[in-house]
Design a protein around this motif. Structure first.
Motif, PDB file in Angstrom:
ATOM      1  N   ALA A 363     -24.164   2.379 -33.883  1.00 20.94           N
ATOM      2  CA  ALA A 363     -24.264   2.863 -35.274  1.00 20.94           C
ATOM      3  C   ALA A 363     -23.306   4.026 -35.511  1.00 20.94           C
ATOM      4  O   ALA A 363     -23.222   4.940 -34.689  1.00 20.94           O
ATOM      5  N   GLN A 364     -22.498   3.933 -36.632  1.00 19.67           N
ATOM      6  CA  GLN A 364     -21.548   4.979 -36.994  1.00 19.67           C
ATOM      7  C   GLN A 364     -22.274   6.069 -37.780  1.00 19.67           C
ATOM      8  O   GLN A 364     -23.193   5.794 -38.544  1.00 19.67           O
ATOM      9  N   PRO A 365     -21.851   7.326 -37.692  1.00 21.68           N
ATOM     10  CA  PRO A 365     -22.491   8.399 -38.472  1.00 21.68           C
ATOM     11  C   PRO A 365     -22.261   8.184 -39.969  1.00 21.68           C
ATOM     12  O   PRO A 365     -21.181   7.777 -40.395  1.00 21.68           O
ATOM     13  N   ALA A 366     -23.277   8.426 -40.766  1.00 24.01           N
ATOM     14  CA  ALA A 366     -23.181   8.224 -42.222  1.00 24.01           C
ATOM     15  C   ALA A 366     -22.249   9.255 -42.863  1.00 24.01           C
ATOM     16  O   ALA A 366     -22.268  10.440 -42.484  1.00 24.01           O
ATOM     17  N   VAL A 367     -21.392   8.790 -43.824  1.00 26.00           N
ATOM     18  CA  VAL A 367     -20.469   9.689 -44.542  1.00 26.00           C
ATOM     19  C   VAL A 367     -21.220  10.311 -45.714  1.00 26.00           C
ATOM     20  O   VAL A 367     -21.769   9.601 -46.570  1.00 26.00           O
ATOM     21  N   PRO A 368     -21.261  11.639 -45.811  1.00 25.16           N
ATOM     22  CA  PRO A 368     -22.004  12.269 -46.914  1.00 25.16           C
ATOM     23  C   PRO A 368     -21.338  11.988 -48.265  1.00 25.16           C
ATOM     24  O   PRO A 368     -20.110  11.814 -48.332  1.00 25.16           O
ATOM     25  N   PRO A 369     -22.101  11.921 -49.364  1.00 22.61           N
ATOM     26  CA  PRO A 369     -21.505  11.664 -50.685  1.00 22.61           C
ATOM     27  C   PRO A 369     -20.624  12.826 -51.143  1.00 22.61           C
ATOM     28  O   PRO A 369     -20.861  13.991 -50.783  1.00 22.61           O
ATOM     29  N   ARG A 370     -19.549  12.455 -51.944  1.00 20.30           N
ATOM     30  CA  ARG A 370     -18.616  13.504 -52.433  1.00 20.30           C
ATOM     31  C   ARG A 370     -19.337  14.357 -53.477  1.00 20.30           C
ATOM     32  O   ARG A 370     -19.959  13.825 -54.391  1.00 20.30           O
ATOM     33  N   PRO A 371     -19.271  15.714 -53.388  1.00 20.73           N
ATOM     34  CA  PRO A 371     -19.923  16.569 -54.388  1.00 20.73           C
ATOM     35  C   PRO A 371     -19.297  16.394 -55.787  1.00 20.73           C
ATOM     36  O   PRO A 371     -18.126  16.072 -55.921  1.00 20.73           O
ATOM     37  N   SER A 372     -20.123  16.630 -56.761  1.00 24.82           N
ATOM     38  CA  SER A 372     -19.635  16.487 -58.157  1.00 24.82           C
ATOM     39  C   SER A 372     -18.684  17.625 -58.525  1.00 24.82           C
ATOM     40  O   SER A 372     -18.644  18.666 -57.845  1.00 24.82           O
ATOM     41  N   LYS A 373     -17.908  17.436 -59.647  1.00 26.12           N
ATOM     42  CA  LYS A 373     -16.938  18.450 -60.081  1.00 26.12           C
ATOM     43  C   LYS A 373     -17.649  19.746 -60.433  1.00 26.12           C
ATOM     44  O   LYS A 373     -17.176  20.849 -60.121  1.00 26.12           O
TER      45      LYS A 373
END
Length: 384
Positions: A363-373
């Motif tokens: 299992a690959q580590p999960a990529v965190p979501p990009r923060p909003s502007k």
């Protein structure tokens, strides 16, 4: 051949004799360099006198000059009165004494004094007896006590057997029999040759010619062991009877039934049959003297080949047929294969599971979501 010397001395036990008066003698089986085996009888007083003379002949080795150099074993002096208890209790000491004596340097163990003392005397072959007095009582060392002389549990009285047919001896060490003769068995050898005594005669007799008094079957005979014990063939033998096997020197076989007459049931691959036990040696044993001994010895006759058998028992001996041996042997071999296959299958399943676990993508580590502007701008303002 050179001068005679002793290879081994084995204490078999002792006899309680009643002529000319009650006394005790020890029984020794003396094995010589010409491969002969002789039974001799000696009183302890004789043995002690022999021991004292030996010490005088070798004062250094007896420790008379320096105890540090003593190699001749110790031997306690006779008691003023030697009864049965002291005779029995002394057997461990005598066994160790004889073992040490034979293994001393050749100048001692092979000297004329030792050789002469253990040579057969006329009264060893024909003890002086009186028919009006009861015959000697014989007490044997237990087999375990021969291996460990210090652990003697008590005497064993000789077993009496009956001859089922006439037997003509073929060598000087054997004893002839007439059907109906009652013999006392001194030693039962796995080879099928038993050392017996009949009145004042002694010698080797084929076990096949003897039957127990209490029934046709031997209570000491083991049950078949289809797991088998691995043995190596020391001497080739060509089958004479249909139920025997032909084998060559060096062949490896499994013994599945050890019979007292010296003809064991063996298994070669999936075939079973009789083979002389004296031509076999257990795998791993390194008794090099056995090969040379076999040159002068022959296998004992089989019970099935004896003619004019006269038994006192109405029922015959129980005997397992070769067909039964083969059938049970095949069953055992098949069950052993099945167990091996089941074990192998289980091992393969475990290996496959382990391989599957190893081959699974990690299992690959999960990529965190990009923060909003807005979050980024608010963070920048706080920093500034």
């Amino acid at each position: 051949m050179g001068d005679a010397f002793i290879r081994h001395i084995e204490l078999l036990g002792y006899e309680k004799r009643f002529f000319p008066s009650q006394h005790y003698v020890y029984m020794f089986l003396v094995k010589w360099n010409d491969l002969s085996e002789k039974l001799v009888y000696r009183r302890f007083t004789e043995i002690y006198e022999f021991h004292k003379a030996l010490k005088e002949m070798f004062p250094i080795e007896s420790g008379d000059i320096s105890m540090e150099k003593r190699i001749i074993p110790h031997l306690p002096a006779p008691k003023w009165f030697d009864g049965q208890r002291s005779t029995q209790n002394r057997q461990g000491t005598l066994s160790e004494y004889c073992y040490t004596l034979v293994n001393l340097p050749h100048k001692i163990s092979r000297c004329p004094h030792v050789v002469s003392f253990f040579k057969v005397r006329p009264d060893d072959m024909n003890p002086v007896t009186d028919s009006q007095i009861k015959k000697p009582e014989v007490f044997l060392l237990p087999k375990d006590a021969k291996k460990n002389p210090t652990d003697i549990t008590g005497p064993i009285v000789l077993q009496t057997y009956r001859a089922i047919a006439d037997y003509e001896k073929s060598s000087r060490s054997e004893m002839a029999l007439k059907a109906g003769d009652m013999v006392d068995v001194v030693e039962k050898s796995e080879s099928g040759w038993w050392f017996c005594q009949l009145k004042n005669k002694r010698g080797w007799v084929p076990a096949a010619f003897l039957e127990p008094m209490d029934g046709p079957d031997e209570s000491e005979e083991q049950e078949p062991n289809y797991a088998g014990e691995q043995y190596v063939v020391l001497k080739s033998y060509t089958a004479v009877e249909e139920d025997e096997l032909t084998l060559k020197e060096g062949d490896t076989i499994e013994v599945i039934h050890k019979l007292l007459d010296g003809w064991w049931v063996i298994r070669k691959d999936e075939t079973t049959g009789y083979y002389p036990s004296m031509y076999l040696q257990k795998s791993g044993d390194t008794n090099t003297s056995m090969k040379s001994e076999l040159r002068n010895r022959t296998a004992p006759p089989r019970r099935s080949t004896i003619r004019n058998v006269k038994s006192i028992h109405k029922q015959g001996r129980k005997q397992i047929s070769q067909e039964t041996y083969r059938r049970n042997s095949r069953k055992y071999i098949q069950s052993r294969r099945n167990m091996k296959e089941n074990f192998q299958n289980k091992a393969n399943v475990i290996i496959e599971k382990n391989e599957q676990e190893e081959n699974k993508p990690k299992a690959q580590p999960a990529v965190p979501p990009r923060p909003s502007k807005d979050l980024i701008l608010n963070t920048r303002r706080k920093i500034l």
